[in-house]
Design an enzyme around this catalytic site. Structure first.
Site, PDB file in Angstrom:
ATOM      1  N   ARG A   1       0.795  -1.219   0.000  1.00 26.52           N
ATOM      2  CA  ARG A   1       0.000   0.000   0.000  1.00 26.52           C
ATOM      3  C   ARG A   1       0.829   1.271   0.000  1.00 26.52           C
ATOM      4  NH1 ARG A   1      -2.924  -3.924   1.649  1.00 26.52           N
ATOM      5  NH2 ARG A   1      -0.985  -4.513   2.595  1.00 26.52           N
ATOM      6  N   THR A   2       1.804   1.335   0.912  1.00 26.31           N
ATOM      7  CA  THR A   2       2.531   2.599   1.056  1.00 26.31           C
ATOM      8  C   THR A   2       3.285   2.915  -0.228  1.00 26.31           C
ATOM      9  OG1 THR A   2       2.728   2.141   3.403  1.00 26.31           O
ATOM     10  CG2 THR A   2       4.160   3.852   2.516  1.00 26.31           C
TER      11      THR A   2
ATOM     12  N   HIS B   1       5.336   5.749  11.463  1.00 30.19           N
ATOM     13  CA  HIS B   1       4.837   5.674  10.081  1.00 30.19           C
ATOM     14  C   HIS B   1       3.878   6.864   9.903  1.00 30.19           C
ATOM     15  CE1 HIS B   1       3.598   4.206   6.306  1.00 30.19           C
ATOM     16  NE2 HIS B   1       3.238   2.977   6.594  1.00 30.19           N
TER      17      HIS B   1
ATOM     18  N   ARG C   1      11.592   3.559   3.377  1.00 28.82           N
ATOM     19  CA  ARG C   1      11.181   2.594   4.410  1.00 28.82           C
ATOM     20  C   ARG C   1      12.405   1.718   4.698  1.00 28.82           C
ATOM     21  NH1 ARG C   1       5.874  -1.135   4.427  1.00 28.82           N
ATOM     22  NH2 ARG C   1       5.058   0.868   5.098  1.00 28.82           N
TER      23      ARG C   1
ATOM     24  N   LYS D   1      26.200  -4.832  -2.645  1.00 27.83           N
ATOM     25  CA  LYS D   1      27.659  -4.807  -2.846  1.00 27.83           C
ATOM     26  C   LYS D   1      28.354  -4.188  -1.645  1.00 27.83           C
ATOM     27  CE  LYS D   1      27.169  -4.014  -7.818  1.00 27.83           C
ATOM     28  NZ  LYS D   1      27.477  -3.013  -8.862  1.00 27.83           N
TER      29      LYS D   1
END
Ligand code: NCD
Length: 304
Positions: free
Chosen positions: A56-57, A134, A106, A85
């Protein structure tokens, strides 16, 4: 869109603590007036850096940007990036700021979004930093509550589930300190209670009770969360609490007719699918609301 009341240009969105009532109301009123398709952000670019899973986000930010005529670059999971890496988050951020106008991040580490914001000079939006916060989910939650209950004051709100590791409930609880006559019922297993760092800020501002009983009577808003399996240091501890609360048709008999049932999603088994057809079930509308709220936010931060 009417002119915003406040200056939003180039601000970071890291913690809901940075949002006054006035700022929340400004954003929500901009979101209410949003037009579905515009070209206001044509030529502007979001860098969407998702180091943790998201449906969703991530997709609602991408949809929001595209509906404003802008573009999205980025990655989801580190596999395709140079992080595998051994590149540092700091180096990644320094490079990305040259490619984009805004970073949406995120990351599993608490404080990571703040740290990136301190490293780069373009605005940074925290789309979830570990178990911490959030904030854009909270803005979506408040938008949804206002839409269905027609107010953000004078509400009895129940937060149910994993209040310890759930970042959405941390941000939401803190945001409620901005409103009047809110009472909170914090419903969780004993070992998944709201952290003291949050309840300390509720003390003396938002009356709350902490309980393990799934008592949904009298509540205007019931906000259910998933037990955050991935945050448990010990899987045996998770096994003990999984399935602690299941909101099924039986449990919903307690709900007031005018209550609303919210969930940031994804759900696992904490709300039974049969509940979806009840008039109180508003969690799919809630996720839909993520788009206008994020459109308004992007427009404001990018000064369009
Ligand atoms: C939440 C999250 O990522 O914190 N999901 C979301 O953004 N809507 C909730 C969760 O994962 O349980």
């Amino acid at each position: 869109m009417q002119r915003p009341k406040l200056d939003w240009h180039s601000r970071d969105v890291i913690s809901i603590r940075d949002f006054s009532r006035e700022r929340i109301e400004d954003l929500l009123s901009q979101a209410q007036q949003i037009r579905p398709d515009s070209e206001l952000l044509r030529g502007r670019v979001i860098a969407s850096l998702f180091f943790e899973p998201s449906t969703r986000t991530q997709l609602s930010f991408a949809t929001a940007m595209q509906r404003l005529g802008g573009q999205v670059i980025g990655f989801s999971g580190t596999e395709g990036s140079s992080l595998v890496k051994g590149e540092s988050l700091q180096d990644t951020a320094k490079v990305v700021e040259k490619y984009a106008d805004i970073i949406v991040i995120r990351h599993p580490l608490e404080g990571s979004a703040r740290w990136v914001a301190d490293t780069v000079s373009i605005p940074v939006i925290n789309a979830g930093d570990g178990a911490n916060q959030h904030p854009t989910q909270t803005l979506t939650d408040l938008f949804t509550i206002q839409k269905f209950q027609a107010r953000l004051d004078d509400l009895k709100i129940g937060l149910v589930g994993d209040l310890k590791y759930g970042r959405t409930v941390h941000s939401l609880a803190l945001s409620l300190t901005r409103f009047r006559q809110i009472t909170l019922r914090l419903i969780s297993p004993e070992n998944l209670r709201m952290p003291p760092a949050i309840t300390r800020e509720l003390d003396g501002v938002v009356p709350y009770v902490e309980t393990a009983d799934l008592d949904l009577r009298e509540l205007d808003v019931v906000y259910v969360t998933r037990i955050q399996k991935e945050r448990f240091p010990d899987i045996e501890e998770y096994e003990k609490v999984k399935g602690a609360y299941v909101i099924d048709l039986n449990a919903c008999e307690q709900l007031r007719r005018d209550a609303i049932l919210l969930h940031p999603l994804p759900r696992v088994d904490e709300i039974a699918p049969e509940v979806d057809s009840l008039p109180q079930a508003k969690y799919f509308e809630q996720s839909e609301n993520g788009v206008p709220v994020r459109m308004a936010l992007l427009q404001l931060l990018l000064g369009a």
